[in-house]
Write a protein that holds these residues in place. Structure first.
Motif, PDB file in Angstrom:
ATOM      1  N   THR A  25       0.848  -1.194   0.000  1.00 42.25           N
ATOM      2  CA  THR A  25       0.000   0.000   0.000  1.00 42.25           C
ATOM      3  C   THR A  25       0.880   1.239   0.000  1.00 42.25           C
ATOM      4  N   PRO A  26       0.711   2.148  -0.962  1.00 42.60           N
ATOM      5  CA  PRO A  26       1.495   3.383  -0.955  1.00 42.60           C
ATOM      6  C   PRO A  26       1.012   4.322   0.136  1.00 42.60           C
ATOM      7  N   TRP A  47      -4.112  -3.993   6.705  1.00 41.60           N
ATOM      8  CA  TRP A  47      -5.555  -4.250   6.734  1.00 41.60           C
ATOM      9  C   TRP A  47      -6.000  -4.740   8.115  1.00 41.60           C
ATOM     10  N   HIS A  48      -5.237  -5.661   8.699  1.00 46.68           N
ATOM     11  CA  HIS A  48      -5.575  -6.182  10.027  1.00 46.68           C
ATOM     12  C   HIS A  48      -5.347  -5.136  11.109  1.00 46.68           C
ATOM     13  N   ALA A  49      -4.313  -4.312  10.950  1.00 42.54           N
ATOM     14  CA  ALA A  49      -4.041  -3.262  11.937  1.00 42.54           C
ATOM     15  C   ALA A  49      -5.162  -2.227  11.955  1.00 42.54           C
ATOM     16  N   LEU A  50      -5.718  -1.933  10.790  1.00 37.42           N
ATOM     17  CA  LEU A  50      -6.784  -0.932  10.699  1.00 37.42           C
ATOM     18  C   LEU A  50      -8.075  -1.378  11.371  1.00 37.42           C
ATOM     19  N   LYS A  51      -8.228  -2.655  11.636  1.00 32.28           N
ATOM     20  CA  LYS A  51      -9.403  -3.157  12.327  1.00 32.28           C
ATOM     21  C   LYS A  51      -9.337  -2.909  13.836  1.00 32.28           C
ATOM     22  N   GLN A  77      -7.494   5.862   2.550  1.00 32.94           N
ATOM     23  CA  GLN A  77      -8.355   5.823   1.371  1.00 32.94           C
ATOM     24  C   GLN A  77      -8.598   4.365   0.984  1.00 32.94           C
ATOM     25  N   TYR A  78      -9.892   3.977   1.019  1.00 37.14           N
ATOM     26  CA  TYR A  78     -10.272   2.613   0.686  1.00 37.14           C
ATOM     27  C   TYR A  78     -10.825   2.539  -0.739  1.00 37.14           C
ATOM     28  N   HIS A  79     -10.737   1.357  -1.321  1.00 37.67           N
ATOM     29  CA  HIS A  79     -11.367   1.112  -2.617  1.00 37.67           C
ATOM     30  C   HIS A  79     -12.879   1.149  -2.419  1.00 37.67           C
ATOM     31  N   PRO A  80     -13.641   1.655  -3.407  1.00 44.20           N
ATOM     32  CA  PRO A  80     -15.096   1.793  -3.245  1.00 44.20           C
ATOM     33  C   PRO A  80     -15.825   0.503  -2.889  1.00 44.20           C
ATOM     34  N   HIS A  87      -4.460   4.044  -0.209  1.00 43.37           N
ATOM     35  CA  HIS A  87      -3.412   4.992   0.201  1.00 43.37           C
ATOM     36  C   HIS A  87      -3.572   5.289   1.687  1.00 43.37           C
ATOM     37  N   ILE A  88      -2.460   5.635   2.339  1.00 41.80           N
ATOM     38  CA  ILE A  88      -2.509   5.925   3.761  1.00 41.80           C
ATOM     39  C   ILE A  88      -1.553   7.065   4.104  1.00 41.80           C
ATOM     40  N   ASP A  89      -1.986   7.937   5.009  1.00 43.03           N
ATOM     41  CA  ASP A  89      -1.185   9.100   5.417  1.00 43.03           C
ATOM     42  C   ASP A  89      -0.876   9.025   6.907  1.00 43.03           C
ATOM     43  N   PHE A  90       0.369   9.351   7.262  1.00 46.36           N
ATOM     44  CA  PHE A  90       0.784   9.443   8.657  1.00 46.36           C
ATOM     45  C   PHE A  90       1.410  10.815   8.914  1.00 46.36           C
ATOM     46  N   GLN A  91       1.300  11.265  10.152  1.00 42.62           N
ATOM     47  CA  GLN A  91       1.909  12.529  10.562  1.00 42.62           C
ATOM     48  C   GLN A  91       2.916  12.277  11.670  1.00 42.62           C
ATOM     49  N   ARG A  92       4.109  12.840  11.519  1.00 40.42           N
ATOM     50  CA  ARG A  92       5.121  12.705  12.569  1.00 40.42           C
ATOM     51  C   ARG A  92       4.681  13.453  13.822  1.00 40.42           C
ATOM     52  N   VAL A  93       5.069  12.931  14.984  1.00 38.79           N
ATOM     53  CA  VAL A  93       4.668  13.507  16.264  1.00 38.79           C
ATOM     54  C   VAL A  93       5.849  14.216  16.901  1.00 38.79           C
TER      55      VAL A  93
END
Length: 228
Positions: A25-26, A47-51, A77-80, A87-93
């Motif tokens: 996953t990009p 996918w499992h982590a997102l659950k 962002q999930y497929h319809p 796609h997935i976005d992360f922010q540094r802390v």
């Protein structure tokens, strides 16, 4: 929670499509005073982590190139219609910078409340998460809401609970948000149905046990016009 990411050299629609076909996953990591960095993550592990609730509402440890940094999940962002994370976005802390996050609410004590146990009220969870502002080290995985003190037709508001130390509620102009409410069963509707049943039972029965049809009133014969 900890996850492993890898550097992603290529970008663009074609490169992302090939990445997904290969089971990756990009994504991107941004913030923290440094340049955004393209990454890729194993799709099945992601996918499992997102659950898991904690993956959405807690500080994560991202291992990238042998280094571990703290990040927050910011967008997915999930497929319809397919089970696919596109796609997935992360922010540094930054440990010294306050942050705003949505934290899930965990309700307890509902069955022990007078509203449910004595009055048989229906309890509605008006809010399922709370937007808070705090330092990264003070971010809770969830906020517990005790409903054991809920009374008949009562409410539990933000002022009725105690937020963790250092955590402030982002109000957006609201004075005191309602978190949960109790509502008595719809007794009026039951009474209307009962009255209708009583009225039907009281009506005289016709053929086949059905209520007798009303007999039309007899018409009064018109008076004859007197001959002159």
């Amino acid at each position: 929670m900890k996850f492993v990411a890898f550097e992603r050299a290529k970008q663009g629609t074609g490169a992302s499509r090939r990445l997904r076909i290969s089971g990756k996953t990009p994504g991107i990591v941004y913030g923290g005073g440094t340049e955004p960095q393209l990454i890729e993550v194993d799709h099945n592990a992601l996918w499992h982590a997102l659950k898991k609730e904690a993956f959405h509402a807690s500080i994560l440890e991202m291992e990238l190139g042998g280094n571990v940094s703290k990040v927050l999940l910011r967008d997915v962002q999930y497929h319809p219609f397919r089970q696919l994370v596109q796609h997935i976005d992360f922010q540094r802390v930054d440990a010294k910078t306050r942050m705003t996050m949505r934290v899930p609410l965990h309700f307890k004590g509902e069955e022990e409340s007078d509203a449910v146990k004595l009055e048989h009220n229906l309890v509605n969870h008006v809010m399922t998460e709370l937007e808070v502002n705090c330092l990264p080290a003070e971010l809770p995985e969830f906020i517990e809401v005790d409903l054991s003190g809920l009374k008949n037709n009562g409410t539990i508001t933000l002022k009725d609970i105690k937020l963790p130390r250092g955590v402030k509620w982002v109000s957006h102009g609201k004075v005191n948000a309602v978190l949960a409410s109790a509502t008595a069963p719809a007794a009026e509707e039951e009474e209307v149905k009962a009255e209708g049943a009583e009225a039907a039972a009281a009506a005289p029965a016709g053929k086949g046990g059905k209520p007798a049809a009303k007999t039309p009133a007899a018409k009064t014969p018109a008076a004859k016009t007197a001959k002159k």
